[in-house]
Write a protein that holds these residues in place. Structure first.
Motif, PDB file in Angstrom:
ATOM      1  N   ARG A  18      10.201  36.611 117.045  1.00  0.00           N
ATOM      2  CA  ARG A  18       9.826  35.555 117.976  1.00  0.00           C
ATOM      3  C   ARG A  18       8.311  35.375 117.918  1.00  0.00           C
ATOM      4  N   THR A  28       4.580  33.371 119.216  1.00  0.00           N
ATOM      5  CA  THR A  28       3.804  32.759 120.297  1.00  0.00           C
ATOM      6  C   THR A  28       2.582  32.103 119.668  1.00  0.00           C
ATOM      7  N   ALA A  57       6.001  29.916 123.384  1.00  0.00           N
ATOM      8  CA  ALA A  57       6.776  30.989 122.764  1.00  0.00           C
ATOM      9  C   ALA A  57       8.199  30.517 122.544  1.00  0.00           C
ATOM     10  N   GLN A  58       8.857  31.154 121.601  1.00  0.00           N
ATOM     11  CA  GLN A  58      10.256  30.802 121.362  1.00  0.00           C
ATOM     12  C   GLN A  58      11.104  31.160 122.580  1.00  0.00           C
TER      13      GLN A  58
END
Length: 410
Positions: A377, A379, A385-386
């Motif tokens: 993931r 940012t 962010a995801q």
């Protein structure tokens, strides 16, 4: 029914089945209606049915070698991220998304027209006219709106319409071209311009030329280019030679290939690709204007591993890599998990990252034997962010949850 009517009906059937115009014409010339119908129904055509003089290369809707890619029907070549080892994607590994077939345009016969009620008169430019304008080069990633579409089903159990792209409908290149703003100013764009429609030469695509409408403000953004070069060479045919648009950070469908017409209007323009297609249609997306939902414009922050899907590794220590990108700024951090997201560790960002490009990340994994789900993931510097969940949309655009990548370690 005349022969022309029969041929048109046959083409409409083939087109509905997703067949390219080039393949249709090849099959028709090689084996007649029987070969076309067999291809539409999945029936094997006896080799003796096909004319021996029919060139096999004409079956392909692309010019580049499809072998390094995951072939997605007749309209897409999905990149295998595991083939990439740097920040710049070589053209031979750069994904392709067409709505019919790649074109071989004779530049001497090409021109760019600028028309509409927000320019004082129609303007026509030759290729030499474009090349004579001051150009700039920038590094930017380009991504299909449907990249990660298959994850709506694989991750959330919701099947979306369209090509079931994995994580490889994206690439990062250096692009050389002329700011669209300079072309529009030269054409005399008026202060009351609202929208700019970009139209391609691919007449076998929907609307007899794939097209997208962008706001005039986006058209005047200095990063919005009319591109004639890619990675230091002339723009390849599969990527829009002689001229394409490039709208960094926006969905790939706005970066029209084989560009030949620009329509500038003081009104909002509507077309297929901002009313029914490239529109987020679902409960979370209220309709905008004539669109059935929210028009897909800016991309979303994403990350993906540069591994086959599914991946298989030997037990032991590995250096795992991948790519992350965001339309809103540089990637600030990437985290990874080998326990389906229950715990996260920080990955290392490797090398430089251009303002509009993607980032490469790596992490060291001591992989134990067994079945694993590895996730990442990202940012960005703007704090995006995801997300843990993405609302479903009918066409499957802009999926950007962390992807659970299956890895078998033996």
């Amino acid at each position: 029914m005349s022969a022309a009517d029969q041929r048109q009906g046959l083409w409409e059937l083939a087109h509905e089945r997703g067949m390219s115009r080039r393949r249709f014409l090849w099959l028709l010339s090689a084996g007649g209606a029987t070969a076309v119908l067999a291809a539409c129904t999945g029936t094997r055509v006896p080799a003796e049915t096909l004319a021996p003089t029919a060139p096999a290369a004409e079956m392909l809707p692309w010019f580049k070698d499809p072998d390094p890619f995951i072939v997605r029907g007749t309209s897409g070549l999905e990149a295998r991220l595991e083939n990439l080892d740097g920040l710049i994607t070589p053209e031979r590994f750069f994904f392709v998304r067409n709505n019919s077939v790649s074109l071989d345009v004779a530049v001497d016969d090409w021109s760019l027209s600028i028309t509409g009620d927000a320019v004082p008169a129609a303007v026509e430019m030759s290729y030499d006219d474009v090349l004579a304008m001051e150009c700039r080069t920038l590094e930017a990633y380009l991504e299909c709106a449907g990249n990660h579409r298959a994850m709506f089903d694989l991750v959330n159990g919701q099947t979306a319409e369209g090509t079931q792209w994995g994580t490889g409908a994206v690439g990062n290149a250096t692009w050389t071209g002329v700011p669209l703003a300079d072309v529009l100013r030269a054409a005399g764009i008026s202060d009351d311009a609202v929208s700019v429609m970009l139209i391609g030469m691919d007449v076998d695509s929907p609307e007899m030329g794939f097209r997208r409408v962008i706001p005039a403000a986006k058209a005047m953004d200095p990063d919005t280019l009319l591109v004639h070069g890619m990675n230091g060479s002339a723009l390849p045919r599969d990527h829009g030679y002689p001229l394409r648009a490039l709208i960094p950070g926006w969905v790939g469908s706005t970066s029209i290939k084989w560009l030949s017409q620009i329509v500038v209007s003081a009104d909002q323009q509507w077309a297929r690709n901002n009313t029914t297609s490239y529109v987020l249609i679902g409960d979370a997306y209220p309709p905008e204007g004539e669109a059935l939902g929210e028009v897909a414009t800016a991309q979303t922050i994403k990350s993906a591993l540069a591994l086959p899907w599914p991946a298989e590794l030997d037990a032991g220590v590995h250096r795992i890599g991948g790519y992350a990108h965001s339309p809103a700024g540089r990637v600030a951090a990437v985290e990874w998990s080998d326990d389906s997201g229950r715990s996260w560790r920080e990955a290392q960002l490797v090398g430089r990252q251009a303002r509009l490009g993607w980032a490469r990340f790596e992490f060291r994994w001591d992989a134990p034997a067994g079945e694993h789900t590895v996730m990442t993931r990202a940012t960005d510097t703007a704090g995006n962010a995801q997300p843990e969940q993405v609302p479903f949309n009918k066409k499957g655009y802009l999926f950007n949850q962390p992807v659970p990548h299956p890895v078998r370690v033996v």
